[in-house]
Design an enzyme around this catalytic site. Structure first.
Site, mmCIF file in Angstrom:
data_model
loop_
_atom_site.group_PDB
_atom_site.id
_atom_site.type_symbol
_atom_site.label_atom_id
_atom_site.label_comp_id
_atom_site.label_asym_id
_atom_site.label_seq_id
_atom_site.Cartn_x
_atom_site.Cartn_y
_atom_site.Cartn_z
ATOM 1 N N ASP A 154 57.766 54.178 7.830
ATOM 2 C CA ASP A 154 57.660 52.721 7.816
ATOM 3 C C ASP A 154 58.946 52.118 8.389
ATOM 4 O OD1 ASP A 154 59.062 51.705 4.759
ATOM 5 O OD2 ASP A 154 58.959 53.781 5.420
ATOM 6 N N HIS A 165 53.580 61.406 10.121
ATOM 7 C CA HIS A 165 53.301 60.005 9.785
ATOM 8 C C HIS A 165 54.496 59.146 10.172
ATOM 9 C CE1 HIS A 165 51.686 56.615 7.442
ATOM 10 N NE2 HIS A 165 52.925 56.437 7.040
ATOM 11 N N ASP A 200 48.791 68.535 9.605
ATOM 12 C CA ASP A 200 49.558 67.859 10.650
ATOM 13 C C ASP A 200 48.737 66.719 11.232
ATOM 14 O OD1 ASP A 200 51.407 67.163 12.569
ATOM 15 O OD2 ASP A 200 50.828 68.769 13.954
ATOM 16 N N GLU A 218 54.961 63.127 6.519
ATOM 17 C CA GLU A 218 55.834 62.035 6.951
ATOM 18 C C GLU A 218 57.164 62.607 7.434
ATOM 19 O OE1 GLU A 218 56.860 57.508 5.450
ATOM 20 O OE2 GLU A 218 56.234 59.010 3.998
#
Length: 1010
Positions: free
Chosen positions: A491, A821, A869, A878
């Site tokens: 993020d 991610h 994956d 992530e």
């Protein structure tokens, strides 16, 4: 229009316009239908079932729950034959009590494998009857549902009673159309996972709905949108699209199901008129092509006025169930796919049904057998559920490329045997941080054009930016410039507690080179060793990289004159979760400062104290700034010792809550003591229970468990502790390493993590590496070969010697992760974006399966198989700065090990005595003794100081200094040191007022002295 979607949506416009039709009629409300028979127990207990004695008395059902049940489901009662319909709304209500306060669980779920739950709630019972009510929406279709109360797990027997049970739905629900749901997270129970948005603002999930503000005045409908990619459609199959949506004020938008690549075929396109009230829409269409790359998207632009769009309960039913996921594990011989050091340990694992020893062969690149032997049967490995054997071919030491290991008819992936195996990994792992930087343009000339991007979060539209950030409502009335730092993970959030441990590990990797014999004076981490803008500025590049985060951490400190001055804000991130992918410069969300916390403040104190001593030789002004910030933070934390982050503060970013900050107090006190030498901090760290307690757990340290950081630094960074106390500290590190070596021996895959399911959790790979770091530190302290070998073998798991036969570091190994991610590295969702850079560590196996993608795909997995994956699996795949910082530390250690032979100590002893000290300096005398049998003809003694000490006038030696490193060379008349003889020299030195302990490492002509 944001980069991820513009080209595709524009190319699909013509096809979409051709399929515009009439809106569907919103579904009409219906009378609730009851699905519970005999919920008042007026006719006894039928049709209720139970695993324990039950009875109905006076209209109340009671169950006698036995003592000693292990799991909640070991004592259950319930009601079967509950029809569940995807998208249908339900209401569950019941009254219950217990003869003793206790918490149980109520589930509505599928009554057959895979036992999917549509409702699961903890229910806290008291001795008085309470009524509990839950509303939910089913996301599955089945006539075989069940309402179950799980009552087990207590050591004591108790009595449960309930009455007035009701489970209703809005209408007489029936299972919807046949086939699976091709959309994921259609009820938004997992935030924005699986969904993208562009051209909107204030986009996020609240109250179980995705909502977005669409600016007015956008020229085209496709200038703003919300949707989902990678939908599978089968030619000739029928599909039913349904969703609930609203627009405030009323607005017309377009819903499309279309191919997300050339030729941009449209399968369904409808204009829908939205009102401020949620309405249900449903459409059926037939797919005209086979694809795994369809897209469901709402085009929301083109209206003169701004509007608020909301979406809920979206589904696309039809097609075929995906076959059960079976990971591609390649050959059954599992090796470190990167390779092995010539004189290091070489171990592999064979998956086989055989119970007796089998023969193995090591082959070179030409296919010639160069070594052979027999496997060692190990039985069933708990972490993988596999029957395995192990192979040890450590005796083979010839360097080469393209080796393979053959056993039981299987040939491993190729690997190398080389002394420079890990040299590039050191820079790869560290390069990740530059690419992860916030607030700076990423230069493609340095790291490759695919990673070039504009600076993110500097207030350039659509960014709200990090240069003038407000607090969450009610938290503060000031704004801060908190630009810079590293994006934490997948993020765009920036978190002080996670930034703290990541910064520490970069600084620690550099500090190790000052105190470990195999650190070789820090040359490989020096200036000009990384591809960053600050290279060639006279400061080691790893310190420059850490500074980018340190500057951000200090900006998060509450200013003087404000309430809680000196404390650090816990985090900054978007007000709402954003979708994947999203480049930082395209993030439209409002950024907010979250409340200060004691944990964040102590992370700031610890890392800035560490900063002060490491930057002192290179930038005294910055070092002084760091120390001032550290002391302010420490004092503020002492005044506010229990400001804990709210575990529920997780919308738009992770909570990073921590209920125990005693370990952070210990760590910060240690770093301040090591830097200043002041008695205040020594008293504080000695008073901590962590100073003498067990700080190394079987599952490793991490951002929430930082006492180990203090222990490691006390053991390795020169300090003024008495010899007996220092020995106890160092012995505790070695004892912990011995425990991890025992685990490596016990685990058939050779990793320092016990095989229990509970030990494979979020970010397990970093915890494994952190345990390896403890082993490596024991090697630095003792020089014993078993710790060097243990550290090398412990990393085999990370590079492919695991159940999945999968390296967890991008670009390292035959099979490595490509789709971690990340909003930045979104190639799997948009081919215009890059994969993660080489040297990016994936989080790793996580048996809790805490994301919908992994939970659906990997249900029932053995712990080491709980990884995929895929970009949607944030719980297993992530990237994160604290994971790559662990990789960077150990990569530097691995690269320092050369061909795998322990360093041979020099034949010398050094006595270093400070004869006088004053406020800003001292004088010292150093005696070098030749303990060997041959004369030393010409000598150069080298050491590194802890802080900002500077050598001045010297006698009987020529002294030069570069940064922290000092070199004393003989003069012409004292160049020879005979066996058993000594040479003495002295010097004056200045200090910056901090600690000036005896250096921890002296090397004479490149070899470490005692």
């Amino acid at each position: 229009m944001p980069r991820p979607y513009g080209r595709r949506l524009i190319a699909a416009i013509a096809a979409a316009l051709a399929f515009v039709g009439l809106p569907a009629t919103p579904a009409q409300a219906a009378e609730p239908v009851e699905h519970i028979v005999n919920g008042t127990f007026d006719t006894g207990t039928e049709p209720w079932w139970s695993t324990m004695p039950i009875s109905a008395t006076d209209g109340e059902l009671c169950a006698e729950v036995p003592a000693g049940t292990a799991e909640p489901w070991d004592a259950s009662l319930g009601h079967n034959s509950i029809p569940l319909a995807d998208g249908a709304a339900y209401r569950l209500a019941f009254t219950a009590r217990a003869d003793t306060p206790i918490t149980v669980r109520a589930n509505v779920q599928l009554n057959e494998e895979p036992w999917t739950t549509v409702l699961s709630r903890e229910v806290a019972l008291t001795t008085e009857p309470q009524t509990f009510t839950f509303e939910f929406t089913s996301d599955i279709d089945s006539t075989n549902g069940t309402f179950t109360l799980q009552l087990g797990g207590s050591d004591d027997a108790w009595t449960f009673c309930m009455d007035d049970v009701s489970l209703t739905s809005d209408g007489d629900v029936q299972p919807g159309p046949d086939g699976p749901d091709q959309l994921q997270n259609g009820d938004f129970s997992d935030g924005m996972t699986g969904w993208f948005s562009y051209g909107t603002t204030d986009t996020g999930v609240a109250d179980g709905r995705l909502c977005a503000t669409v600016p007015g005045g956008l020229e085209n409908p496709w200038d703003a949108g919300v949707g989902q990619n990678d939908i599978t459609l089968i030619e000739g199959e029928s599909y039913t699209l349904s969703f609930s949506a609203s627009g405030d004020p009323g607005v017309t938008v377009r819903a499309n199901v279309q191919l997300n690549e050339e030729p941009w075929t449209s399968f369904l396109a409808r204009e829908i008129e939205l009102t401020p009230q949620m309405q249900r829409f449903e459409y059926t269409f037939t797919a005209t092509a086979d694809t795994e790359h369809a897209q469901f998207v709402f085009h929301l632009g083109g209206d003169a006025a701004e509007h608020r769009f909301c979406l809920d309960d979206a589904s696309l039913i039809g097609g075929e169930e995906e076959p059960p996921y079976v990971p591609d594990t390649g050959p059954r011989v599992r090796v470190n796919q990167v390779g092995y050091l010539p004189h290091g340990p070489k171990n592999a694992t064979l998956v086989t049904d055989a119970t007796e020893a089998l023969s193995w062969e090591l082959k070179n690149a030409d296919g010639e057998v160069v070594a052979s032997g027999e496997t060692t049967p190990r039985g069933t490995d708990a972490a993988s559920g596999q029957n395995v054997h192990t192979v040890d071919f450590s005796s083979y030491t010839t360097p080469g490329t393209g080796y393979t290991l053959v056993a039981d008819g299987e040939t491993s992936y190729p690997f190398d045997i080389s002394a420079d195996l890990y040299d590039r990994l050191r820079s790869d792992a560290l390069q990740f941080f530059y690419i992860q930087r916030s607030g700076i343009e990423i230069d493609g000339d340095l790291v490759g054009e695919e990673y070039a991007r504009p600076a993110g979060h500097l207030g350039v539209a659509p960014n709200k930016g990090d240069t003038d950030v407000p607090c969450q409502p009610g938290v503060c009335d000031y704004r801060l410039d908190v630009r810079g730092g590293w994006y934490d993970a997948g993020d765009h959030g920036k978190y002080v507690v996670n930034g703290g441990i990541a910064t520490y590990q970069l600084l620690s990797a550099f500090e190790r080179t000052k105190n470990a014999a195999s650190g070789f004076g820090g040359a490989e981490l020096g200036d000009g060793t990384l591809r960053i803008p600050e290279r060639d500025n006279g400061v080691p590049d790893i310190l420059d990289e850490a500074r980018w985060e340190l500057e951000f951490l200090m900006r998060m400190q509450v200013p003087e004159g404000e309430p809680l001055a000196g404390m650090a804000h816990h985090k900054i991130h978007d007000r709402n979760w954003t979708g994947l992918p999203l480049q930082p410069e395209d993030d439209p969300e409002v950024r907010e400062l979250h409340p200060p916390s004691t944990a964040a403040t102590l992370n700031l104190a610890a890392t800035t104290a560490q900063c002060a001593r490491l930057f002192a030789p290179y930038d005294k002004e910055f070092a002084d700034k760091c120390l001032k910030s550290a002391k302010r933070a420490w004092q503020a934390a002492k005044e506010h010792p229990d400001l804990l982050a709210d575990p529920a503060d997780g919308n738009g970013g992770g909570s990073y809550s921590d209920g125990d900050v005693s370990d952070e107090f210990y760590w910060a006190a240690v770093e301040l003591y090591l830097t200043t030498g002041e008695q205040t901090y020594l008293t504080e760290l000695r008073a901590s229970p962590h100073h003498t307690g067990q700080v190394f757990s079987p599952t490793g340290f991490g951002w929430a468990s930082t006492a180990a950081l203090g222990r490691l630094d006390l053991a390795t960074v020169p300090n003024g502790l008495p010899a007996e106390e220092l020995k106890r500290i160092r012995d505790s590190v070695v004892e912990a390493a011995d425990g991890y070596l025992e685990t490596i021996e016990d685990e058939a895959y050779g990793l320092p993590l016990p095989g229990s399911r509970n030990n494979y959790f979020w970010g397990s790979n970093s915890n494994i590496i952190n345990n390896v770091i403890v082993i490596a530190t024991a090697y630095d302290l003792t020089g014993e070969r078993k710790y060097q070998a243990g550290a090398l073998q412990g990393m085999d798991y990370i590079f492919g010697r695991n159940a999945l036969n999968h390296s967890y570091v991008t670009g390292w190994g035959e099979k490595s992760p490509q789709n971690q991610h990340s909003r930045i590295f979104g190639h799997q969702l948009d081919p215009d974006l890059p994969n993660p850079p080489s040297g990016s560590l994936a989080g790793g196996a996580n048996a809790a399966l805490e994301d919908p993608y992994a939970a659906k795909l990997l249900a029932g997995c053995a712990p080491q198989f709980c990884y995929v994956d895929h970009i949607e699996s944030y719980a297993t795949n992530e990237v994160a700065i604290n994971w790559n910082s662990a990789l960077a530390w150990i990569a530097s250690f691995l690269a320092d090990q050369g061909d795998g032979r322990p360093l041979q100590p020099g034949e010398c002893e050094v006595e270093y005595v400070q004869h006088g000290t004053w406020d800003d300096g001292f004088t010292a005398q150093v005696t070098v003794t030749n303990t060997g049998s041959q004369p030393i003809d010409g000598w150069s003694l080298r050491w590194a100081w802890t802080g900002g000490q500077k050598a001045g006038d010297a006698w009987l030696a020529e002294i030069t200094q570069t940064g922290a490193w000092v070199e004393a060379a003989n003069l012409s008349h004292n160049r020879v040191i005979a066996p058993g003889a000594s040479k003495t020299f002295g010097f004056l030195a200045t200090t910056t007022g901090g600690a000036a302990p005896v250096p921890g490492l002296f090397t004479l002509n490149g070899k470490a002295c005692r």
